[in-house]
Design a protein around this motif. Sequence first.
Motif, PDB file in Angstrom:
ATOM      1  N   MET A   1       0.835  -1.196   0.000  1.00 52.66           N
ATOM      2  CA  MET A   1       0.000   0.000   0.000  1.00 52.66           C
ATOM      3  C   MET A   1       0.876   1.255   0.000  1.00 52.66           C
ATOM      4  SD  MET A   1      -3.309  -1.038   2.389  1.00 52.66           S
ATOM      5  CE  MET A   1      -2.698  -0.063   3.686  1.00 52.66           C
ATOM      6  N   ASN A   2       1.927   1.238   0.800  1.00 53.84           N
ATOM      7  CA  ASN A   2       2.834   2.393   0.835  1.00 53.84           C
ATOM      8  C   ASN A   2       3.511   2.599  -0.512  1.00 53.84           C
ATOM      9  OD1 ASN A   2       2.225   3.035   3.471  1.00 53.84           O
ATOM     10  ND2 ASN A   2       3.998   1.976   4.333  1.00 53.84           N
ATOM     11  N   ALA A   3       3.882   1.510  -1.170  1.00 56.22           N
ATOM     12  CA  ALA A   3       4.507   1.614  -2.490  1.00 56.22           C
ATOM     13  C   ALA A   3       3.526   2.219  -3.492  1.00 56.22           C
ATOM     14  CB  ALA A   3       4.985   0.246  -2.965  1.00 56.22           C
ATOM     15  N   ALA A   4       2.273   1.804  -3.423  1.00 55.76           N
ATOM     16  CA  ALA A   4       1.253   2.355  -4.324  1.00 55.76           C
ATOM     17  C   ALA A   4       1.030   3.840  -4.034  1.00 55.76           C
ATOM     18  CB  ALA A   4      -0.052   1.587  -4.180  1.00 55.76           C
ATOM     19  N   LYS A   5       0.997   4.201  -2.749  1.00 56.77           N
ATOM     20  CA  LYS A   5       0.815   5.608  -2.381  1.00 56.77           C
ATOM     21  C   LYS A   5       2.002   6.444  -2.853  1.00 56.77           C
ATOM     22  CE  LYS A   5      -2.099   4.639   1.601  1.00 56.77           C
ATOM     23  NZ  LYS A   5      -2.176   4.600   3.058  1.00 56.77           N
ATOM     24  N   LEU A   6       3.194   5.910  -2.715  1.00 55.05           N
ATOM     25  CA  LEU A   6       4.377   6.629  -3.171  1.00 55.05           C
ATOM     26  C   LEU A   6       4.350   6.790  -4.687  1.00 55.05           C
ATOM     27  CD1 LEU A   6       7.023   8.010  -2.480  1.00 55.05           C
ATOM     28  CD2 LEU A   6       8.144   5.792  -2.608  1.00 55.05           C
ATOM     29  N   ALA A   7       3.909   5.752  -5.389  1.00 54.56           N
ATOM     30  CA  ALA A   7       3.812   5.837  -6.853  1.00 54.56           C
ATOM     31  C   ALA A   7       2.814   6.925  -7.251  1.00 54.56           C
ATOM     32  CB  ALA A   7       3.402   4.490  -7.438  1.00 54.56           C
ATOM     33  N   ASN A   8       1.695   7.009  -6.536  1.00 56.05           N
ATOM     34  CA  ASN A   8       0.716   8.067  -6.818  1.00 56.05           C
ATOM     35  C   ASN A   8       1.305   9.440  -6.532  1.00 56.05           C
ATOM     36  OD1 ASN A   8      -1.307   6.375  -7.685  1.00 56.05           O
ATOM     37  ND2 ASN A   8      -2.207   6.143  -5.655  1.00 56.05           N
TER      38      ASN A   8
ATOM     39  N   LEU B   1       4.446  14.798  -9.447  1.00 54.17           N
ATOM     40  CA  LEU B   1       5.595  15.612  -9.836  1.00 54.17           C
ATOM     41  C   LEU B   1       5.497  15.976 -11.317  1.00 54.17           C
ATOM     42  CD1 LEU B   1       8.475  13.611  -8.120  1.00 54.17           C
ATOM     43  CD2 LEU B   1       7.316  15.647  -7.251  1.00 54.17           C
ATOM     44  N   SER B   2       6.155  17.053 -11.679  1.00 52.36           N
ATOM     45  CA  SER B   2       6.210  17.423 -13.098  1.00 52.36           C
ATOM     46  C   SER B   2       7.074  16.390 -13.830  1.00 52.36           C
ATOM     47  CB  SER B   2       6.819  18.819 -13.253  1.00 52.36           C
ATOM     48  OG  SER B   2       8.192  18.782 -12.942  1.00 52.36           O
ATOM     49  N   PRO B   3       6.910  16.271 -15.140  1.00 47.53           N
ATOM     50  CA  PRO B   3       7.736  15.313 -15.891  1.00 47.53           C
ATOM     51  C   PRO B   3       9.245  15.542 -15.695  1.00 47.53           C
ATOM     52  CG  PRO B   3       5.929  16.064 -17.251  1.00 47.53           C
ATOM     53  CD  PRO B   3       5.900  16.898 -15.995  1.00 47.53           C
ATOM     54  N   SER B   4       9.667  16.803 -15.644  1.00 48.31           N
ATOM     55  CA  SER B   4      11.097  17.053 -15.465  1.00 48.31           C
ATOM     56  C   SER B   4      11.554  16.650 -14.064  1.00 48.31           C
ATOM     57  CB  SER B   4      11.440  18.515 -15.736  1.00 48.31           C
ATOM     58  OG  SER B   4      10.804  19.365 -14.806  1.00 48.31           O
TER      59      SER B   4
ATOM     60  N   ALA C   1      11.044  18.604  -5.346  1.00 45.69           N
ATOM     61  CA  ALA C   1      10.344  17.338  -5.579  1.00 45.69           C
ATOM     62  C   ALA C   1      10.176  16.562  -4.275  1.00 45.69           C
ATOM     63  CB  ALA C   1      11.096  16.498  -6.609  1.00 45.69           C
ATOM     64  N   LEU C   2      11.218  16.541  -3.454  1.00 41.57           N
ATOM     65  CA  LEU C   2      11.120  15.835  -2.172  1.00 41.57           C
ATOM     66  C   LEU C   2      10.089  16.492  -1.260  1.00 41.57           C
ATOM     67  CD1 LEU C   2      14.868  14.991  -1.448  1.00 41.57           C
ATOM     68  CD2 LEU C   2      13.033  13.389  -2.008  1.00 41.57           C
ATOM     69  N   LYS C   3      10.058  17.826  -1.249  1.00 37.25           N
ATOM     70  CA  LYS C   3       9.047  18.526  -0.462  1.00 37.25           C
ATOM     71  C   LYS C   3       7.637  18.163  -0.944  1.00 37.25           C
ATOM     72  CE  LYS C   3       9.286  22.939  -0.018  1.00 37.25           C
ATOM     73  NZ  LYS C   3       9.621  24.383  -0.049  1.00 37.25           N
ATOM     74  N   ARG C   4       7.481  18.144  -2.240  1.00 31.84           N
ATOM     75  CA  ARG C   4       6.168  17.816  -2.814  1.00 31.84           C
ATOM     76  C   ARG C   4       5.784  16.374  -2.504  1.00 31.84           C
ATOM     77  NH1 ARG C   4       4.205  19.714  -8.704  1.00 31.84           N
ATOM     78  NH2 ARG C   4       2.012  19.337  -8.336  1.00 31.84           N
ATOM     79  N   LEU C   5       6.738  15.468  -2.610  1.00 32.89           N
ATOM     80  CA  LEU C   5       6.460  14.065  -2.287  1.00 32.89           C
ATOM     81  C   LEU C   5       6.069  13.903  -0.826  1.00 32.89           C
ATOM     82  CD1 LEU C   5       9.254  12.119  -4.219  1.00 32.89           C
ATOM     83  CD2 LEU C   5       6.798  12.081  -4.674  1.00 32.89           C
ATOM     84  N   ARG C   6       6.800  14.584   0.058  1.00 35.35           N
ATOM     85  CA  ARG C   6       6.464  14.495   1.487  1.00 35.35           C
ATOM     86  C   ARG C   6       5.047  14.982   1.747  1.00 35.35           C
ATOM     87  NH1 ARG C   6      11.643  17.005   2.388  1.00 35.35           N
ATOM     88  NH2 ARG C   6      13.162  15.364   2.640  1.00 35.35           N
ATOM     89  N   SER C   7       4.703  16.130   1.183  1.00 32.03           N
ATOM     90  CA  SER C   7       3.363  16.669   1.436  1.00 32.03           C
ATOM     91  C   SER C   7       2.294  15.794   0.784  1.00 32.03           C
ATOM     92  CB  SER C   7       3.248  18.114   0.971  1.00 32.03           C
ATOM     93  OG  SER C   7       3.384  18.206  -0.429  1.00 32.03           O
ATOM     94  N   SER C   8       2.541  15.294  -0.426  1.00 31.26           N
ATOM     95  CA  SER C   8       1.579  14.392  -1.076  1.00 31.26           C
ATOM     96  C   SER C   8       1.425  13.103  -0.285  1.00 31.26           C
ATOM     97  CB  SER C   8       2.033  14.048  -2.492  1.00 31.26           C
ATOM     98  OG  SER C   8       2.057  15.176  -3.312  1.00 31.26           O
ATOM     99  N   PHE C   9       2.541  12.602   0.217  1.00 34.05           N
ATOM    100  CA  PHE C   9       2.511  11.345   0.951  1.00 34.05           C
ATOM    101  C   PHE C   9       1.756  11.509   2.269  1.00 34.05           C
ATOM    102  CE2 PHE C   9       3.918   7.168   0.378  1.00 34.05           C
ATOM    103  CZ  PHE C   9       4.247   6.614   1.592  1.00 34.05           C
ATOM    104  N   LYS C  10       1.940  12.661   2.925  1.00 33.07           N
ATOM    105  CA  LYS C  10       1.212  12.920   4.169  1.00 33.07           C
ATOM    106  C   LYS C  10      -0.285  12.987   3.918  1.00 33.07           C
ATOM    107  CE  LYS C  10       4.822  15.406   6.639  1.00 33.07           C
ATOM    108  NZ  LYS C  10       5.283  16.714   7.108  1.00 33.07           N
ATOM    109  N   LEU C  11      -0.692  13.585   2.803  1.00 40.31           N
ATOM    110  CA  LEU C  11      -2.118  13.692   2.482  1.00 40.31           C
ATOM    111  C   LEU C  11      -2.739  12.331   2.220  1.00 40.31           C
ATOM    112  CD1 LEU C  11      -2.104  16.808   0.124  1.00 40.31           C
ATOM    113  CD2 LEU C  11      -2.909  16.694   2.493  1.00 40.31           C
ATOM    114  N   LEU C  12      -1.938  11.390   1.766  1.00 35.10           N
ATOM    115  CA  LEU C  12      -2.459  10.053   1.453  1.00 35.10           C
ATOM    116  C   LEU C  12      -2.722   9.231   2.712  1.00 35.10           C
ATOM    117  CD1 LEU C  12      -0.224   9.206  -1.598  1.00 35.10           C
ATOM    118  CD2 LEU C  12      -2.617   9.834  -1.634  1.00 35.10           C
ATOM    119  N   PHE C  13      -2.146   9.619   3.829  1.00 31.27           N
ATOM    120  CA  PHE C  13      -2.325   8.836   5.059  1.00 31.27           C
ATOM    121  C   PHE C  13      -3.449   9.365   5.861  1.00 31.27           C
ATOM    122  CE2 PHE C  13       1.864   7.346   3.989  1.00 31.27           C
ATOM    123  CZ  PHE C  13       1.725   5.996   4.229  1.00 31.27           C
TER     124      PHE C  13
END
Length: 186
Positions: free
Chosen positions: A123-130, A135-138, A174-186
């Motif tokens: 589940m965590n892997a799927a959330k991380l993939a989402n 993130l932007s393509p670049s 990107a790491l900041k965005r991933l952290r905030s996105s990941f927190k929202l998923l939990f």
Amino acid sequence: MQENSPDNKVRSTDEITWNKIKSGDEAAFMQVYDANYKHLYLFGFSICQDADIVKDQIHDLFCEIWEKRTRLSTVYNIKSYLFTCLKRKIIKDIKLPTKLTPAQEDIAPSIEEEIIASQTEEMNAAKLANAFQSLSPSQRQIMLLKYYDGLSYEEIAHQLNNKPRTIYNQVHDALKRLRSSFKLLF
């Protein structure tokens, strides 16, 4: 760019090199070892911060490849194959003691706990993939180059015709965005 698939008639460099290893070409084997050791070590150390375990597992991985070379299946992306094998070996090494003492048997996880842990990891892997897709393509490209391919900021900057500081800032954002996105998923 060549498509690396079994149906593709054009063989990739990785596939050709891998077939040389399978046929016993020591030079090709050493070339793969030399080209990937540093990246494997850094990747392995990100999983387990015990340098001896990481070095032992890399050594074991290459020994197994050489010993079983005639029975290996075709590999289209050597680096990806090596990373996957090393990750499995390290996780197996750090999670499974060779023998459980009677005291350890009492605290060994039950089948249910292992299933729950496995499902949680999936589940965590799927959330991380989402989250990664947000993130932007670049940014995705830079993150893959940094953390999957193990390139330095300078190497990425050179490859993308950018400045290292720009790449560093992109990774940071990107790491900041991933952290905030990941927190929202939990």
